[in-house]
Design a protein around this motif. Structure first.
Motif, PDB file in Angstrom:
ATOM      1  N   ILE A  16      25.071  63.451  66.059  1.00 56.21           N
ATOM      2  CA  ILE A  16      25.112  62.036  66.428  1.00 56.21           C
ATOM      3  C   ILE A  16      25.539  61.944  67.886  1.00 56.21           C
ATOM      4  O   ILE A  16      26.599  62.451  68.262  1.00 56.21           O
ATOM      5  CB  ILE A  16      26.102  61.255  65.541  1.00 56.21           C
ATOM      6  CG1 ILE A  16      25.698  61.381  64.070  1.00 56.21           C
ATOM      7  CG2 ILE A  16      26.166  59.793  65.970  1.00 56.21           C
ATOM      8  CD1 ILE A  16      26.713  60.826  63.103  1.00 56.21           C
ATOM      9  N   TYR A  17      24.705  61.310  68.712  1.00 52.94           N
ATOM     10  CA  TYR A  17      24.995  61.156  70.128  1.00 52.94           C
ATOM     11  C   TYR A  17      24.806  59.699  70.537  1.00 52.94           C
ATOM     12  O   TYR A  17      23.848  59.048  70.126  1.00 52.94           O
ATOM     13  CB  TYR A  17      24.040  62.014  70.978  1.00 52.94           C
ATOM     14  CG  TYR A  17      24.086  63.484  70.640  1.00 52.94           C
ATOM     15  CD1 TYR A  17      25.068  64.311  71.167  1.00 52.94           C
ATOM     16  CD2 TYR A  17      23.152  64.038  69.776  1.00 52.94           C
ATOM     17  CE1 TYR A  17      25.116  65.659  70.855  1.00 52.94           C
ATOM     18  CE2 TYR A  17      23.191  65.384  69.459  1.00 52.94           C
ATOM     19  CZ  TYR A  17      24.177  66.196  69.998  1.00 52.94           C
ATOM     20  OH  TYR A  17      24.215  67.516  69.676  1.00 52.94           O
ATOM     21  N   ASP A  18      25.725  59.207  71.369  1.00 52.47           N
ATOM     22  CA  ASP A  18      25.585  57.880  71.975  1.00 52.47           C
ATOM     23  C   ASP A  18      25.229  56.813  70.939  1.00 52.47           C
ATOM     24  O   ASP A  18      24.294  56.037  71.103  1.00 52.47           O
ATOM     25  CB  ASP A  18      24.519  57.936  73.079  1.00 52.47           C
ATOM     26  CG  ASP A  18      24.540  56.696  73.966  1.00 52.47           C
ATOM     27  OD1 ASP A  18      25.619  56.095  74.115  1.00 52.47           O
ATOM     28  OD2 ASP A  18      23.473  56.322  74.484  1.00 52.47           O
ATOM     29  N   THR A  19      25.974  56.782  69.837  1.00 53.48           N
ATOM     30  CA  THR A  19      25.685  55.888  68.715  1.00 53.48           C
ATOM     31  C   THR A  19      26.900  55.022  68.400  1.00 53.48           C
ATOM     32  O   THR A  19      28.034  55.479  68.496  1.00 53.48           O
ATOM     33  CB  THR A  19      25.260  56.710  67.489  1.00 53.48           C
ATOM     34  OG1 THR A  19      24.018  57.352  67.805  1.00 53.48           O
ATOM     35  CG2 THR A  19      25.064  55.853  66.260  1.00 53.48           C
ATOM     36  N   GLU A  20      26.653  53.787  68.028  1.00 50.97           N
ATOM     37  CA  GLU A  20      27.724  52.840  67.714  1.00 50.97           C
ATOM     38  C   GLU A  20      27.632  52.409  66.252  1.00 50.97           C
ATOM     39  O   GLU A  20      26.554  52.111  65.750  1.00 50.97           O
ATOM     40  CB  GLU A  20      27.586  51.608  68.619  1.00 50.97           C
ATOM     41  CG  GLU A  20      28.676  50.582  68.413  1.00 50.97           C
ATOM     42  CD  GLU A  20      28.550  49.429  69.380  1.00 50.97           C
ATOM     43  OE1 GLU A  20      28.513  48.279  68.923  1.00 50.97           O
ATOM     44  OE2 GLU A  20      28.466  49.694  70.603  1.00 50.97           O
ATOM     45  N   PHE A  21      28.776  52.373  65.575  1.00 54.67           N
ATOM     46  CA  PHE A  21      28.878  51.927  64.189  1.00 54.67           C
ATOM     47  C   PHE A  21      29.746  50.674  64.160  1.00 54.67           C
ATOM     48  O   PHE A  21      30.881  50.703  64.625  1.00 54.67           O
ATOM     49  CB  PHE A  21      29.509  53.022  63.323  1.00 54.67           C
ATOM     50  CG  PHE A  21      28.687  54.276  63.232  1.00 54.67           C
ATOM     51  CD1 PHE A  21      27.773  54.433  62.208  1.00 54.67           C
ATOM     52  CD2 PHE A  21      28.814  55.285  64.173  1.00 54.67           C
ATOM     53  CE1 PHE A  21      26.995  55.590  62.111  1.00 54.67           C
ATOM     54  CE2 PHE A  21      28.050  56.440  64.092  1.00 54.67           C
ATOM     55  CZ  PHE A  21      27.148  56.588  63.059  1.00 54.67           C
ATOM     56  N   ARG A  22      29.223  49.565  63.590  1.00 52.74           N
ATOM     57  CA  ARG A  22      29.973  48.309  63.564  1.00 52.74           C
ATOM     58  C   ARG A  22      29.821  47.611  62.219  1.00 52.74           C
ATOM     59  O   ARG A  22      28.740  47.542  61.655  1.00 52.74           O
ATOM     60  CB  ARG A  22      29.450  47.353  64.648  1.00 52.74           C
ATOM     61  CG  ARG A  22      29.540  47.952  66.047  1.00 52.74           C
ATOM     62  CD  ARG A  22      29.112  46.968  67.089  1.00 52.74           C
ATOM     63  NE  ARG A  22      30.085  45.906  67.083  1.00 52.74           N
ATOM     64  CZ  ARG A  22      29.817  44.655  67.404  1.00 52.74           C
ATOM     65  NH1 ARG A  22      28.625  44.301  67.746  1.00 52.74           N
ATOM     66  NH2 ARG A  22      30.754  43.747  67.369  1.00 52.74           N
TER      67      ARG A  22
END
Length: 167
Positions: free
Chosen positions: A148-154
């Motif tokens: 996982i690279y440069d990923t956002e979890f919200r």
């Protein structure tokens, strides 16, 4: 694509890939699909699935709200955005639910997952792996990998970890 069925198919609500390559892109939509293993896709053996510029919304599976990966299968999402605020030309994965594990992805032994520059928003894994669940085995030489690279979890919810690796 929507199967809009009350019946939960045993595997892969839309795509059931035992081997081979499946590439999806260009403003496709997967809405309101339901299956036991992977609301949208079930990948097995040497199957490979790549998603780009695809919208996944409100899909449901017992294990893997969107994708269930087993064996030597591979799932890749590159430059995907999983958030309603992102323009449609970028992929979105939101509001997907797994009744047990992996709100978006449930992966088994020897599976490969690659997520780059992506957003995961409002997904739910009710038991564990709110977004991603990976099951490995201590009794085998095969292990699943997840990059996982440069990923956002919200705003992902569930009773377990956001990303869960089980041995």
């Amino acid at each position: 694509v929507s199967n809009n069925s009350e019946k939960a198919y045993p595997s892969g609500g839309v795509v059931n890939l035992v081997s081979g390559i499946f590439v999806e892109g260009g403003n496709s939509q997967y809405l309101d699909n339901k299956a036991k293993y992977g609301g949208v896709a079930y990948l097995l053996n040497s199957a490979s699935y790549t998603g780009s510029q695809v919208s996944y919304r409100n899909n449901q599976g017992s294990a893997g709200g969107v994708i269930n990966i087993q064996g030597n299968a591979n799932f890749s999402a590159v430059n995907c955005h999983f958030d309603v605020r992102i323009p449609f030309i970028l992929a979105k994965i939101l509001e997907n639910v797994a009744e047990t594990v992996g709100g978006v992805i449930a992966a088994g032994v020897n599976s490969q997952i690659n997520i780059i520059s992506s957003y995961f928003t409002k997904n739910e894994g009710k038991t564990d792996g709110t977004a991603i669940y990976i099951a490995n085995s201590l009794h085998t030489d095969y292990t699943a990998t997840c990059s996982i690279y440069d990923t956002e979890f919200r705003i992902n919810t569930g009773s377990g970890s956001l990303i869960s690796l089980q041995n």
